[in-house]
Design a protein around this motif. Structure first.
Motif, PDB file in Angstrom:
ATOM      1  N   THR A  27      -3.933   1.202 -14.996  1.00 52.68           N
ATOM      2  CA  THR A  27      -4.382  -0.183 -14.796  1.00 52.68           C
ATOM      3  C   THR A  27      -3.701  -0.823 -13.594  1.00 52.68           C
ATOM      4  O   THR A  27      -4.344  -1.443 -12.738  1.00 52.68           O
ATOM      5  N   SER A  28      -2.375  -0.685 -13.519  1.00 51.32           N
ATOM      6  CA  SER A  28      -1.630  -1.316 -12.426  1.00 51.32           C
ATOM      7  C   SER A  28      -1.985  -0.731 -11.067  1.00 51.32           C
ATOM      8  O   SER A  28      -1.861  -1.410 -10.044  1.00 51.32           O
ATOM      9  N   GLN A  29      -2.425   0.518 -11.031  1.00 47.74           N
ATOM     10  CA  GLN A  29      -2.833   1.113  -9.756  1.00 47.74           C
ATOM     11  C   GLN A  29      -4.162   0.533  -9.275  1.00 47.74           C
ATOM     12  O   GLN A  29      -4.342   0.300  -8.079  1.00 47.74           O
ATOM     13  N   TRP A  30      -5.079   0.309 -10.199  1.00 45.70           N
ATOM     14  CA  TRP A  30      -6.342  -0.353  -9.826  1.00 45.70           C
ATOM     15  C   TRP A  30      -6.071  -1.761  -9.306  1.00 45.70           C
ATOM     16  O   TRP A  30      -6.646  -2.189  -8.299  1.00 45.70           O
ATOM     17  N   ILE A  31      -5.188  -2.473 -10.000  1.00 46.04           N
ATOM     18  CA  ILE A  31      -4.844  -3.827  -9.564  1.00 46.04           C
ATOM     19  C   ILE A  31      -4.143  -3.775  -8.210  1.00 46.04           C
ATOM     20  O   ILE A  31      -4.365  -4.638  -7.345  1.00 46.04           O
TER      21      ILE A  31
END
Length: 264
Positions: A231-235
């Motif tokens: 998730t944090s990589q997409w963000i």
């Protein structure tokens, strides 16, 4: 590492202490700059920070609930122990950052304050406080790294409540803290040289890149994974794109203003 700071007669949680320390130091620096260099209104900053902190708390908890939705025992949600574990543990920084900025903008509109002026100037304080927060993560054992038996590896003790004990791990929290302190210095230099238009977007770009890379070195659960990225990589990807777009917009705006001034 220790979950608590031992002062002899009493102990205090290391995680919360480091977060408060980061916020305190960042505030001292910003308030000094407001009073001694920028000559702007301190109470406007205090108001915006209040909105930002509220948004950060709500947003970081909301994103944690979203990414760990399937692991939460919703059928037992009314039980005190389940509620306590959800409320007391688990925060995702990106959720806090996003909602904090939204709340700051809303608070600025309500109180007729120029939010972007403060965000552009003092974004370095976010990175600085966050760096201390990551040291807190290291002390608490959350956001721990992958198994790693190399230089500077970390082994958590048996009393560790979050990170696996007795396993050498990569000190990803400390690496991120170091990167955040470097980012804070870069942003402060930009601010000091009056390049404030670029402070916030460069923060987005630099932290987005750092977070994207370091997610590969984390080993903790409840991060959420969609397709092949967390998730944090997409963000992080979105954050970098937003930062680049902001810089392009600001550069083009300056070029147009210069052309118009030459014509006039």
């Amino acid at each position: 590492m220790h979950m608590y700071l031992d002062f002899g007669l009493f102990k205090v949680p290391g995680y919360g202490t480091m977060i408060l320390t980061g916020i305190f130091i960042a505030n001292i620096i910003v308030i000094l700059l407001i009073n001694l260099r920028d000559k702007t209104e301190v109470w406007d900053f205090v108001i915006l920070e209040g909105f930002g902190l509220l948004g950060a708390i709500i947003g970081s908890k909301l994103l944690y609930i979203i990414v760990s939705f399937n692991d939460i025992p919703w059928d037992r949600i009314t039980e005190p122990e389940v509620l306590k574990s959800i409320i007391g543990g688990g925060f995702v920084f990106y959720g806090g950052l996003i909602l904090a900025i939204i709340f700051v903008i809303l608070g600025a509109k309500i109180n007729k304050i120029n939010a972007m002026d403060y965000l552009n100037k003092y974004a370095f304080a976010i990175a600085l406080a966050h760096g201390f927060g990551r040291i807190g993560c290291y002390m608490a054992g959350c956001c721990y790294g992958i198994p790693y038996d190399g230089p500077l590896s970390v082994i958590y003790p048996e009393e560790s409540l979050i990170a696996p004990s007795g396993v050498p791990m990569f000190p990803v929290q400390l690496v991120e803290a170091g990167c955040l302190f470097v980012i804070a210095i870069v942003l402060f230099v930009l601010y000091w040289k009056n390049k404030t238009d670029f402070v916030l977007p460069i923060y987005f770009i630099l932290y987005g890149i750092v977070r994207f890379v370091l997610e590969f070195y984390r080993y903790d659960e409840y991060r959420g994974k969609y397709l092949w990225l967390y998730t944090s990589q997409w963000i992080s990807i979105v954050l970098v794109v937003v930062g680049v777009v902001m810089i392009i917009y600001k550069v083009n705006k300056r070029k147009k203003a210069k052309i118009n001034s030459n014509i006039n």
